[in-house]
Design a protein around this motif. Structure first.
Motif, PDB file in Angstrom:
ATOM      1  N   ILE A   1       0.913  -1.316   0.202  1.00  0.00           N
ATOM      2  CA  ILE A   1       0.022  -0.011  -0.169  1.00  0.00           C
ATOM      3  C   ILE A   1       0.859   1.231  -0.067  1.00  0.00           C
ATOM      4  O   ILE A   1       1.963   1.321   0.883  1.00  0.00           O
ATOM      5  CB  ILE A   1      -0.972   0.045   1.154  1.00  0.00           C
ATOM      6  N   SER A   2       0.685   2.198  -0.855  1.00  0.00           N
ATOM      7  CA  SER A   2       1.551   3.211  -1.000  1.00  0.00           C
ATOM      8  C   SER A   2       1.787   4.211   0.208  1.00  0.00           C
ATOM      9  O   SER A   2       2.923   4.679   0.566  1.00  0.00           O
ATOM     10  CB  SER A   2       1.271   3.937  -2.320  1.00  0.00           C
ATOM     11  N   ALA A   3       0.471   4.098   0.943  1.00  0.00           N
ATOM     12  CA  ALA A   3       0.483   5.020   2.167  1.00  0.00           C
ATOM     13  C   ALA A   3       1.629   4.438   3.135  1.00  0.00           C
ATOM     14  O   ALA A   3       1.924   5.084   4.081  1.00  0.00           O
ATOM     15  CB  ALA A   3      -0.650   5.262   2.645  1.00  0.00           C
ATOM     16  N   PHE A   4       1.757   3.311   3.171  1.00  0.00           N
ATOM     17  CA  PHE A   4       2.590   2.696   3.939  1.00  0.00           C
ATOM     18  C   PHE A   4       4.223   2.389   3.477  1.00  0.00           C
ATOM     19  O   PHE A   4       5.025   2.185   4.291  1.00  0.00           O
ATOM     20  CB  PHE A   4       2.128   1.279   4.264  1.00  0.00           C
ATOM     21  N   ASN A   5       4.320   2.494   2.338  1.00  0.00           N
ATOM     22  CA  ASN A   5       5.491   2.433   1.695  1.00  0.00           C
ATOM     23  C   ASN A   5       5.885   3.650   0.941  1.00  0.00           C
ATOM     24  O   ASN A   5       5.533   3.528  -0.416  1.00  0.00           O
ATOM     25  CB  ASN A   5       5.456   1.197   1.058  1.00  0.00           C
ATOM     26  N   GLU A   6       6.865   4.588   1.244  1.00  0.00           N
ATOM     27  CA  GLU A   6       7.131   5.723   0.384  1.00  0.00           C
ATOM     28  C   GLU A   6       8.053   5.436  -0.943  1.00  0.00           C
ATOM     29  O   GLU A   6       7.936   6.036  -1.767  1.00  0.00           O
ATOM     30  CB  GLU A   6       8.089   6.701   1.162  1.00  0.00           C
TER      31      GLU A   6
ATOM     32  N   LEU B   1      -7.004   2.729  -0.981  1.00  0.00           N
ATOM     33  CA  LEU B   1      -6.399   2.595   0.177  1.00  0.00           C
ATOM     34  C   LEU B   1      -5.906   3.862   0.886  1.00  0.00           C
ATOM     35  O   LEU B   1      -5.719   3.940   2.155  1.00  0.00           O
ATOM     36  CB  LEU B   1      -5.435   1.491   0.340  1.00  0.00           C
ATOM     37  N   ASP B   2      -5.125   4.420   0.091  1.00  0.00           N
ATOM     38  CA  ASP B   2      -4.505   5.682   0.585  1.00  0.00           C
ATOM     39  C   ASP B   2      -5.658   7.002   1.103  1.00  0.00           C
ATOM     40  O   ASP B   2      -5.379   7.413   2.117  1.00  0.00           O
ATOM     41  CB  ASP B   2      -3.697   6.389  -0.385  1.00  0.00           C
ATOM     42  N   LEU B   3      -6.902   6.748   0.385  1.00  0.00           N
ATOM     43  CA  LEU B   3      -7.908   7.626   0.702  1.00  0.00           C
ATOM     44  C   LEU B   3      -8.560   7.298   1.974  1.00  0.00           C
ATOM     45  O   LEU B   3      -8.665   7.868   2.783  1.00  0.00           O
ATOM     46  CB  LEU B   3      -8.986   7.578  -0.354  1.00  0.00           C
ATOM     47  N   MET B   4      -8.480   5.856   2.296  1.00  0.00           N
ATOM     48  CA  MET B   4      -8.953   5.287   3.633  1.00  0.00           C
ATOM     49  C   MET B   4      -7.982   5.781   4.855  1.00  0.00           C
ATOM     50  O   MET B   4      -8.415   6.366   5.770  1.00  0.00           O
ATOM     51  CB  MET B   4      -8.895   3.878   3.906  1.00  0.00           C
TER      52      MET B   4
ATOM     53  N   VAL C   1      -2.830  -6.133  -7.006  1.00  0.00           N
ATOM     54  CA  VAL C   1      -3.032  -5.475  -5.783  1.00  0.00           C
ATOM     55  C   VAL C   1      -3.741  -4.187  -6.272  1.00  0.00           C
ATOM     56  O   VAL C   1      -4.633  -3.742  -5.385  1.00  0.00           O
ATOM     57  CB  VAL C   1      -1.391  -4.888  -5.386  1.00  0.00           C
ATOM     58  N   LEU C   2      -3.606  -3.655  -7.498  1.00  0.00           N
ATOM     59  CA  LEU C   2      -4.409  -2.602  -7.842  1.00  0.00           C
ATOM     60  C   LEU C   2      -5.770  -2.810  -8.041  1.00  0.00           C
ATOM     61  O   LEU C   2      -6.706  -2.138  -7.752  1.00  0.00           O
ATOM     62  CB  LEU C   2      -3.798  -1.821  -8.873  1.00  0.00           C
ATOM     63  N   HIS C   3      -5.930  -4.185  -8.446  1.00  0.00           N
ATOM     64  CA  HIS C   3      -7.454  -4.809  -8.512  1.00  0.00           C
ATOM     65  C   HIS C   3      -8.100  -4.768  -7.341  1.00  0.00           C
ATOM     66  O   HIS C   3      -9.033  -4.328  -7.117  1.00  0.00           O
ATOM     67  CB  HIS C   3      -7.314  -6.090  -9.229  1.00  0.00           C
ATOM     68  N   CYS C   4      -7.172  -5.109  -6.088  1.00  0.00           N
ATOM     69  CA  CYS C   4      -7.638  -4.956  -4.622  1.00  0.00           C
ATOM     70  C   CYS C   4      -8.119  -3.561  -4.161  1.00  0.00           C
ATOM     71  O   CYS C   4      -8.930  -3.531  -3.697  1.00  0.00           O
ATOM     72  CB  CYS C   4      -6.850  -5.830  -3.774  1.00  0.00           C
ATOM     73  N   ASP C   5      -7.486  -2.670  -4.858  1.00  0.00           N
ATOM     74  CA  ASP C   5      -7.563  -1.374  -4.191  1.00  0.00           C
ATOM     75  C   ASP C   5      -8.757  -0.812  -5.013  1.00  0.00           C
ATOM     76  O   ASP C   5      -9.382  -0.162  -4.237  1.00  0.00           O
ATOM     77  CB  ASP C   5      -6.105  -0.347  -4.654  1.00  0.00           C
ATOM     78  N   ASP C   6      -9.091  -1.264  -6.234  1.00  0.00           N
ATOM     79  CA  ASP C   6     -10.225  -0.690  -6.875  1.00  0.00           C
ATOM     80  C   ASP C   6     -11.588  -1.387  -6.156  1.00  0.00           C
ATOM     81  O   ASP C   6     -12.295  -0.672  -5.984  1.00  0.00           O
ATOM     82  CB  ASP C   6     -10.207  -1.374  -8.164  1.00  0.00           C
ATOM     83  N   VAL C   7     -11.187  -2.361  -5.589  1.00  0.00           N
ATOM     84  CA  VAL C   7     -12.601  -3.203  -4.776  1.00  0.00           C
ATOM     85  C   VAL C   7     -12.776  -2.215  -3.547  1.00  0.00           C
ATOM     86  O   VAL C   7     -13.990  -2.100  -3.348  1.00  0.00           O
ATOM     87  CB  VAL C   7     -12.326  -4.433  -4.421  1.00  0.00           C
ATOM     88  N   VAL C   8     -11.748  -1.939  -2.988  1.00  0.00           N
ATOM     89  CA  VAL C   8     -11.951  -1.057  -1.699  1.00  0.00           C
ATOM     90  C   VAL C   8     -12.790   0.182  -2.204  1.00  0.00           C
ATOM     91  O   VAL C   8     -13.558   0.722  -1.513  1.00  0.00           O
ATOM     92  CB  VAL C   8     -10.833  -0.716  -1.003  1.00  0.00           C
TER      93      VAL C   8
ATOM     94  N   SER D   1       9.102  -4.035  -3.041  1.00  0.00           N
ATOM     95  CA  SER D   1       9.421  -4.990  -1.908  1.00  0.00           C
ATOM     96  C   SER D   1       7.999  -4.966  -1.099  1.00  0.00           C
ATOM     97  O   SER D   1       7.765  -4.204  -0.154  1.00  0.00           O
ATOM     98  CB  SER D   1      10.525  -4.474  -1.079  1.00  0.00           C
ATOM     99  N   PRO D   2       7.255  -6.212  -1.445  1.00  0.00           N
ATOM    100  CA  PRO D   2       5.879  -6.172  -0.544  1.00  0.00           C
ATOM    101  C   PRO D   2       6.145  -6.246   0.919  1.00  0.00           C
ATOM    102  O   PRO D   2       5.204  -6.019   1.634  1.00  0.00           O
ATOM    103  CB  PRO D   2       5.560  -7.722  -1.113  1.00  0.00           C
ATOM    104  N   SER D   3       7.358  -6.867   1.404  1.00  0.00           N
ATOM    105  CA  SER D   3       7.377  -6.942   2.695  1.00  0.00           C
ATOM    106  C   SER D   3       8.033  -5.527   3.376  1.00  0.00           C
ATOM    107  O   SER D   3       8.512  -5.585   4.650  1.00  0.00           O
ATOM    108  CB  SER D   3       8.405  -8.159   3.031  1.00  0.00           C
ATOM    109  N   TYR D   4       8.218  -4.550   2.483  1.00  0.00           N
ATOM    110  CA  TYR D   4       8.691  -3.229   3.013  1.00  0.00           C
ATOM    111  C   TYR D   4      10.241  -3.580   3.195  1.00  0.00           C
ATOM    112  O   TYR D   4      11.093  -4.294   2.580  1.00  0.00           O
ATOM    113  CB  TYR D   4       7.867  -2.797   3.957  1.00  0.00           C
ATOM    114  N   HIS D   5      10.439  -2.970   4.675  1.00  0.00           N
ATOM    115  CA  HIS D   5      11.934  -3.278   5.049  1.00  0.00           C
ATOM    116  C   HIS D   5      12.099  -4.266   6.154  1.00  0.00           C
ATOM    117  O   HIS D   5      13.230  -4.457   6.853  1.00  0.00           O
ATOM    118  CB  HIS D   5      12.542  -2.012   5.595  1.00  0.00           C
ATOM    119  N   PHE D   6      11.127  -5.107   6.379  1.00  0.00           N
ATOM    120  CA  PHE D   6      10.947  -6.104   7.393  1.00  0.00           C
ATOM    121  C   PHE D   6      11.553  -7.400   6.792  1.00  0.00           C
ATOM    122  O   PHE D   6      11.681  -7.717   5.577  1.00  0.00           O
ATOM    123  CB  PHE D   6       9.673  -6.376   7.779  1.00  0.00           C
TER     124      PHE D   6
END
Length: 492
Positions: A23-28, A37-40, A256-263, A304-309
């Motif tokens: 999710i782009s709001a979680f991952n710069e 999801l960012d709007l949420m 992932v973008l398809h999932c975002d569209d569903v939201v 990176s789906p796992s971000y920095h984890f």
């Protein structure tokens, strides 16, 4: 009753295998944007230290619905298949049954994956693993469906979208009889199994979203709870044609973008019906992203789906169970707020009970802590600690900056896998997440007293049947199982 005075509606969207960094709001550094999801996040609260109870889907779904750590159930490790028997205990309080008792209309759409009992013929033969079983009466009644656990209505599938049977279930019956056998390959992989004539894998995500929108319309005049367990972006990776190539990564990014569209479709429906302000809309993932999506291919595209984890789905490391989590409730939650508090999927039961001023019984939500003070920003922390589990049943406990992992390896699919750790590796791992979020330096030899303290807290929680204040409760299945024997043996 005036709509503004009534109990809040609740929609909980649980993604399947979506990573924290998706999710782009979680991952710069995310190379694509997830606008809905960012709007949420802009409308609600974003949690940066949220966790599933386990790093795989069956157990984490159990934890979400019951407010109880999944390893207290009969399932001590791994996941179940589409034909597996129920693991959710009869009569156990769920988020749905609690809300049902408070006058809510309750509905579930999507992936159940907690087991069902299908009707059987005389020729029934149960196969191991995720294979299709012989001798199933697809015209018969199903026991153990969500309608027996607090949901007035259910429409979905029994397991993951890559597990047969590929037939929609409505309440306690299949909606059709299978007329063919299908299987998928590559990133579109699904296991061979019986398939109904109206079941098209590529259409399932949107079919489920359509059903959610239908139920919002149907329930709009009364308080409702909709649990939408999306089958995506789990394999098979099947983004609709309109999303292909849009992420600039690979098919997974497009999915992932398809999932975002569903939201976005659900959010817009709430706006159209005038329900947005008084609806708790939550979004989370059941665990980290799966290596199946081809991490190297994504890395080459800058994602990176796992971000920095460290790690991913199945692992005891943060990438296995740290998840994206967003809660939007315009009437109560300040838009654009961010919480760094440690929270867990299991907390939803106690949180909603708190919202409705419902007192949970001693044997309800034994590992659930109300997040309402976080939502209203009255407090910055509510949990003293949290317990995680990997796919092989290994446990870890986190308290503050310290995380103790009761295994010498990942406990899952990342290196080192169980049995691959160096011979001289310590039997347990201790990390200081404040200075080492990537879990690269095992400091158990430097801080043995901290490891002992955390181990004692963990074993106390296991044996007391709860991690919240209250009377001792009984775990289901074996009181002493392999994981506990391992801990005791290695500590001598």
């Amino acid at each position: 009753m005036d709509r503004t005075d009534r109990k809040p509606n609740i929609i909980y969207i649980l993604a399947d295998d979506m990573g924290y960094g998706d999710i782009s709001a979680f991952n710069e550094k995310c190379p694509f944007t997830t606008p809905n999801l960012d709007l949420m996040c802009e409308r609600g609260m974003r949690f940066t230290d949220a966790h599933a109870t386990a790093a795989v889907c069956t157990p984490s779904r159990y934890g979400f619905l019951t407010g109880r750590y999944n390893w207290r159930s009969v399932l001590k490790s791994e996941v179940i298949g589409g034909y597996s028997a129920p693991i959710l205990e009869e009569g156990r309080t769920t988020v749905a049954s609690m809300l049902q008792s408070q006058g809510y209309r309750t509905c579930m759409v999507g992936k159940w994956h907690l087991g069902m009992d299908f009707a059987k013929t005389d020729g029934f033969y149960e196969k191991e693993g995720f294979a299709a079983c012989d001798g199933v009466d697809y015209a018969g009644s199903i026991k153990g469906s969500p309608t027996e656990h607090g949901f007035d209505y259910y429409y979905g599938i029994s397991g993951s979208l890559d597990m047969p049977p590929y037939i929609y279930i409505e309440n306690n019956r299949f909606t059709a009889l299978p007329d063919r056998v299908t299987k998928g390959t590559g990133k579109k992989f699904w296991r061979e199994g019986p398939t109904a004539p109206d079941f098209i894998h590529e259409n399932v995500l949107d079919d489920f979203c359509d059903k959610v929108l239908e139920k919002i319309e149907e329930y709009r005049e009364a308080p409702f709870f909709i649990y939408f367990a999306m089958p995506a972006p789990h394999a098979p990776i099947l983004p609709a044609g309109r999303f292909l190539g849009k992420s600039g990564t690979n098919e997974y990014g497009d999915f992932v973008l398809h999932c975002d569209d569903v939201v976005g479709r659900i959010s817009r429906k709430l706006e159209e019906t005038g329900l947005l302000e008084n609806t708790i809309l939550a979004y989370a993932s059941d665990n980290g992203c799966s290596p199946f999506v081809d991490f190297q291919e994504l890395k080459a595209k800058g994602h990176s789906p796992s971000y920095h984890f460290r790690g991913a789905k199945a692992d005891i490391y943060e990438g296995g169970h740290r998840i994206p989590y967003i809660v939007q409730w315009p009437e109560k939650i300040r838009g654009g707020s961010v919480s760094g508090a440690v929270v867990c999927l299991s907390d939803f039961l106690a949180t909603i009970a708190d919202c409705l001023d419902v007192a949970l019984k001693e044997n309800e939500g034994e590992d659930s802590v109300s997040n309402l003070p976080l939502w209203t920003e009255e407090r910055t922390e509510v949990r003293q600690d949290i317990v995680h589990q990997s796919i092989d049943g290994s446990l870890s406990i986190r308290k503050g900056k310290w995380k103790l992992e009761m295994c010498p390896e990942s406990g899952g699919w990342s290196y080192p896998k169980p049995g691959e750790e160096p011979e001289d590796a310590p039997q347990f791992q201790l990390y200081d997440l404040e200075t080492d979020i990537g879990e690269t330096q095992n400091v158990i030899a430097k801080y043995p007293e901290m490891a002992v303290t955390l181990r004692e807290i963990l074993t106390g929680y296991i044996r007391s049947g709860r991690s919240t204040p209250g009377t001792k409760q009984k775990n289901n299945g074996q009181e002493v199982w392999e994981t506990i024997l391992w801990i005791d043996e290695k500590q001598g």
